[in-house]
Write a protein that holds these residues in place. Sequence first.
Motif, PDB file in Angstrom:
ATOM      1  N   CYS A   1      34.625 -46.042 -24.096  1.00  0.00           N
ATOM      2  CA  CYS A   1      33.602 -45.240 -24.783  1.00  0.00           C
ATOM      3  C   CYS A   1      32.777 -45.974 -25.842  1.00  0.00           C
ATOM      4  O   CYS A   1      31.549 -45.913 -25.811  1.00  0.00           O
ATOM      5  N   PHE A   2      33.429 -46.659 -26.777  1.00  0.00           N
ATOM      6  CA  PHE A   2      32.672 -47.253 -27.892  1.00  0.00           C
ATOM      7  C   PHE A   2      31.656 -48.269 -27.365  1.00  0.00           C
ATOM      8  O   PHE A   2      30.460 -48.182 -27.632  1.00  0.00           O
ATOM      9  N   GLY A   3      32.149 -49.209 -26.583  1.00  0.00           N
ATOM     10  CA  GLY A   3      31.253 -50.225 -26.041  1.00  0.00           C
ATOM     11  C   GLY A   3      30.330 -49.664 -24.972  1.00  0.00           C
ATOM     12  O   GLY A   3      29.154 -50.032 -24.902  1.00  0.00           O
TER      13      GLY A   3
ATOM     14  N   VAL B   1      27.442 -64.886 -23.085  1.00  0.00           N
ATOM     15  CA  VAL B   1      27.766 -65.910 -24.081  1.00  0.00           C
ATOM     16  C   VAL B   1      29.067 -65.514 -24.766  1.00  0.00           C
ATOM     17  O   VAL B   1      29.164 -64.429 -25.354  1.00  0.00           O
ATOM     18  N   CYS B   2      30.081 -66.384 -24.648  1.00  0.00           N
ATOM     19  CA  CYS B   2      31.379 -66.121 -25.292  1.00  0.00           C
ATOM     20  C   CYS B   2      32.107 -67.452 -25.426  1.00  0.00           C
ATOM     21  O   CYS B   2      31.565 -68.491 -25.045  1.00  0.00           O
ATOM     22  N   SER B   3      33.314 -67.431 -25.943  1.00  0.00           N
ATOM     23  CA  SER B   3      34.077 -68.680 -26.018  1.00  0.00           C
ATOM     24  C   SER B   3      34.593 -69.018 -24.614  1.00  0.00           C
ATOM     25  O   SER B   3      34.746 -68.126 -23.767  1.00  0.00           O
ATOM     26  N   GLY B   4      34.905 -70.308 -24.404  1.00  0.00           N
ATOM     27  CA  GLY B   4      35.363 -70.756 -23.086  1.00  0.00           C
ATOM     28  C   GLY B   4      36.589 -70.002 -22.612  1.00  0.00           C
ATOM     29  O   GLY B   4      36.761 -69.757 -21.411  1.00  0.00           O
TER      30      GLY B   4
ATOM     31  N   ASN C   1      25.204 -59.010 -29.762  1.00  0.00           N
ATOM     32  CA  ASN C   1      26.331 -58.183 -30.215  1.00  0.00           C
ATOM     33  C   ASN C   1      27.126 -58.874 -31.313  1.00  0.00           C
ATOM     34  O   ASN C   1      28.194 -58.397 -31.686  1.00  0.00           O
ATOM     35  N   HIS C   2      26.631 -60.018 -31.770  1.00  0.00           N
ATOM     36  CA  HIS C   2      27.442 -60.737 -32.755  1.00  0.00           C
ATOM     37  C   HIS C   2      26.762 -60.886 -34.113  1.00  0.00           C
ATOM     38  O   HIS C   2      27.441 -61.046 -35.123  1.00  0.00           O
ATOM     39  N   GLY C   3      25.444 -60.832 -34.143  1.00  0.00           N
ATOM     40  CA  GLY C   3      24.732 -60.922 -35.417  1.00  0.00           C
ATOM     41  C   GLY C   3      24.315 -62.338 -35.772  1.00  0.00           C
ATOM     42  O   GLY C   3      23.705 -62.553 -36.820  1.00  0.00           O
TER      43      GLY C   3
ATOM     44  N   VAL D   1      39.404 -58.962 -27.274  1.00  0.00           N
ATOM     45  CA  VAL D   1      38.761 -58.989 -25.953  1.00  0.00           C
ATOM     46  C   VAL D   1      38.687 -57.540 -25.470  1.00  0.00           C
ATOM     47  O   VAL D   1      39.708 -56.950 -25.137  1.00  0.00           O
ATOM     48  N   GLY D   2      37.497 -56.970 -25.500  1.00  0.00           N
ATOM     49  CA  GLY D   2      37.373 -55.542 -25.181  1.00  0.00           C
ATOM     50  C   GLY D   2      37.862 -54.707 -26.353  1.00  0.00           C
ATOM     51  O   GLY D   2      37.500 -54.960 -27.495  1.00  0.00           O
ATOM     52  N   CYS D   3      38.742 -53.782 -26.043  1.00  0.00           N
ATOM     53  CA  CYS D   3      39.061 -52.698 -26.976  1.00  0.00           C
ATOM     54  C   CYS D   3      40.518 -52.712 -27.442  1.00  0.00           C
ATOM     55  O   CYS D   3      41.409 -52.997 -26.645  1.00  0.00           O
TER      56      CYS D   3
HETATM   57  N1  LIG Z   1      24.140 -50.511 -33.336  1.00  0.00           N
HETATM   58  C1  LIG Z   1      25.186 -49.815 -32.976  1.00  0.00           C
HETATM   59  O1  LIG Z   1      25.116 -48.604 -32.761  1.00  0.00           O
HETATM   60  C2  LIG Z   1      26.514 -50.502 -32.773  1.00  0.00           C
HETATM   61  C3  LIG Z   1      27.471 -49.885 -31.959  1.00  0.00           C
HETATM   62  C4  LIG Z   1      28.675 -50.550 -31.733  1.00  0.00           C
HETATM   63  C5  LIG Z   1      28.917 -51.779 -32.345  1.00  0.00           C
HETATM   64  N2  LIG Z   1      27.985 -52.319 -33.165  1.00  0.00           N
HETATM   65  C6  LIG Z   1      28.208 -53.644 -33.782  1.00  0.00           C
HETATM   66  O2  LIG Z   1      28.174 -54.567 -32.711  1.00  0.00           O
HETATM   67  C7  LIG Z   1      29.020 -55.657 -32.979  1.00  0.00           C
HETATM   68  C8  LIG Z   1      29.912 -55.892 -31.763  1.00  0.00           C
HETATM   69  O3  LIG Z   1      30.843 -54.847 -31.660  1.00  0.00           O
HETATM   70  P1  LIG Z   1      32.156 -55.017 -30.804  1.00  0.00           P
HETATM   71  O4  LIG Z   1      32.928 -53.779 -31.006  1.00  0.00           O
HETATM   72  O5  LIG Z   1      31.831 -55.457 -29.444  1.00  0.00           O
HETATM   73  O6  LIG Z   1      32.851 -56.223 -31.583  1.00  0.00           O
HETATM   74  P2  LIG Z   1      34.162 -56.986 -31.172  1.00  0.00           P
HETATM   75  O7  LIG Z   1      34.819 -56.326 -30.019  1.00  0.00           O
HETATM   76  O8  LIG Z   1      34.954 -57.204 -32.411  1.00  0.00           O
HETATM   77  O9  LIG Z   1      33.597 -58.403 -30.718  1.00  0.00           O
HETATM   78  C9  LIG Z   1      34.490 -59.435 -30.657  1.00  0.00           C
HETATM   79  C10 LIG Z   1      33.903 -60.492 -29.756  1.00  0.00           C
HETATM   80  O10 LIG Z   1      32.901 -61.238 -30.486  1.00  0.00           O
HETATM   81  C11 LIG Z   1      32.877 -62.521 -29.896  1.00  0.00           C
HETATM   82  N3  LIG Z   1      32.402 -63.608 -30.779  1.00  0.00           N
HETATM   83  C12 LIG Z   1      33.007 -64.100 -31.870  1.00  0.00           C
HETATM   84  N4  LIG Z   1      32.274 -65.116 -32.387  1.00  0.00           N
HETATM   85  C13 LIG Z   1      31.180 -65.265 -31.593  1.00  0.00           C
HETATM   86  C14 LIG Z   1      30.052 -66.106 -31.601  1.00  0.00           C
HETATM   87  N5  LIG Z   1      29.879 -67.046 -32.554  1.00  0.00           N
HETATM   88  N6  LIG Z   1      29.115 -65.963 -30.631  1.00  0.00           N
HETATM   89  C15 LIG Z   1      29.254 -65.034 -29.686  1.00  0.00           C
HETATM   90  N7  LIG Z   1      30.313 -64.186 -29.613  1.00  0.00           N
HETATM   91  C16 LIG Z   1      31.263 -64.295 -30.556  1.00  0.00           C
HETATM   92  C17 LIG Z   1      34.335 -62.778 -29.564  1.00  0.00           C
HETATM   93  O11 LIG Z   1      34.357 -63.565 -28.426  1.00  0.00           O
HETATM   94  P3  LIG Z   1      35.296 -64.837 -28.368  1.00  0.00           P
HETATM   95  O12 LIG Z   1      36.704 -64.346 -28.655  1.00  0.00           O
HETATM   96  O13 LIG Z   1      35.090 -65.314 -26.995  1.00  0.00           O
HETATM   97  O14 LIG Z   1      34.848 -65.751 -29.466  1.00  0.00           O
HETATM   98  C18 LIG Z   1      34.983 -61.421 -29.351  1.00  0.00           C
HETATM   99  O15 LIG Z   1      35.343 -61.204 -27.984  1.00  0.00           O
HETATM  100  C19 LIG Z   1      29.799 -55.310 -34.245  1.00  0.00           C
HETATM  101  O16 LIG Z   1      29.208 -56.014 -35.323  1.00  0.00           O
HETATM  102  C20 LIG Z   1      29.587 -53.819 -34.401  1.00  0.00           C
HETATM  103  O17 LIG Z   1      29.625 -53.437 -35.746  1.00  0.00           O
HETATM  104  C21 LIG Z   1      26.774 -51.724 -33.384  1.00  0.00           C
END
Ligand SMILES: NC(=O)c1ccc[n+]([C@@H]2O[C@H](COP(=O)([O-])OP(=O)(O)OC[C@H]3O[C@@H](n4cnc5c(N)ncnc54)[C@H](OP(=O)(O)O)[C@@H]3O)[C@@H](O)[C@H]2O)c1
Length: 325
Positions: free
Chosen positions: A141-143, A189-192, A227-229, A314-316
Amino acid sequence: MVGRTVKAAVCERYGPPEVVQIRAVPNPVPADGEVLVEAFATTVNSGDARLRALRVPRGLGLPMRLRLGLTKPRIPIFGFEVAGRVTEVGKAVTRFQPGERVVASRGFDLGCHAEYVTVAEGGAIVRIPENLSHQDAVALCFGGTTALHFFRLGKLAPDEAVLINGASGAVGTMAVQLAKHLGAEVTAVCSGANAALVRGLGAEHVIDYTTEDFTRNGQRYDVVMDNHGNAPYGRVKGSLRPGGRFLMVIGNLWQTLAAAGQKATITGTATNSDSYQTLMSLAERRVLRPVIDSLLPFPQMVDAHRRVDGGHKVGCVVVTFQHSE
Ligand SMILES: NC(=O)c1ccc[n+]([C@@H]2O[C@H](COP(=O)([O-])OP(=O)(O)OC[C@H]3O[C@@H](n4cnc5c(N)ncnc54)[C@H](OP(=O)(O)O)[C@@H]3O)[C@@H](O)[C@H]2O)c1
């Protein structure tokens, strides 16, 4: 039942994972238009961890404090979504009955980190298909809602090339699968370490951010999703084809201002029963699969927050509840 207590994860101050405590709270009672859900599974996601730590993008501290609570969380029980069984329905409820398995969101009303949760019948609540577990349903759901929302607003079309930065987290793993389902050519784009996973989810190309900077390799895309900022518009504009769109899922105030006026989608996610239904239908047909980093029992809520804080789930992260029948 009025007067009874149930357990919830309560957070009464901003801080590290340890500020979250399991406590007894009054049993929620459904209003006329609400259902009461006995929780079997919920998630701890990046949103929960941000709320707990008040970890907000630079420049947005004051507005977020005004919204979330100046000195402590205004809503002390976090949790965006829940999967479980309907145990009671309000007098005006017509669509749900006790005993049904449902997955639901309370959005920014939160409150899903609890054994029992009320949800408005007209909100984001749908039945769980028979071939999905509670854990699987809630993990989508979240993602899933975030990816659906951004791809709709960004008008991702079949045969377009999309790059998904941060492809292995909760949003990324759903985005890769949904983009593939829409017929796009996906670069993840992610880590290897997560390359095989995202390929398995449908990515044609994978870029390991530890060895390659996608903004400097000369490739161009119709849509770039960050998705990373760390990939704001200023960095990725050279990677966009003419007419290309930028989907900024996360960014700070200055990155937001720089993207405003461009072909950029910058928004919070709207959660509704349509998007929930879409996700469940796709998962029922095995088009979409949940990606679960870890399954933790409710008493380990603090560990769940720690895992999310690590930034490499990784995921949820799914939290499960045990109820005596
Ligand atoms: N606008 C909105 O409505 C909304 C909604 C949901 C989420 N968000 C925001 O979206 C962001 C992502 O959410 P999420 O829940 O998917 O986060 P998450 O599950 O915590 O994402 C973790 C992933 O980020 C990857 N990552 C870490 N360093 C990275 C880098 N330098 N470059 C690329 N990927 C990297 C990691 O991959 P590796 O382990 O392979 O490094 C890990 O799998 C969060 O900041 C969240 O606050 C915004």
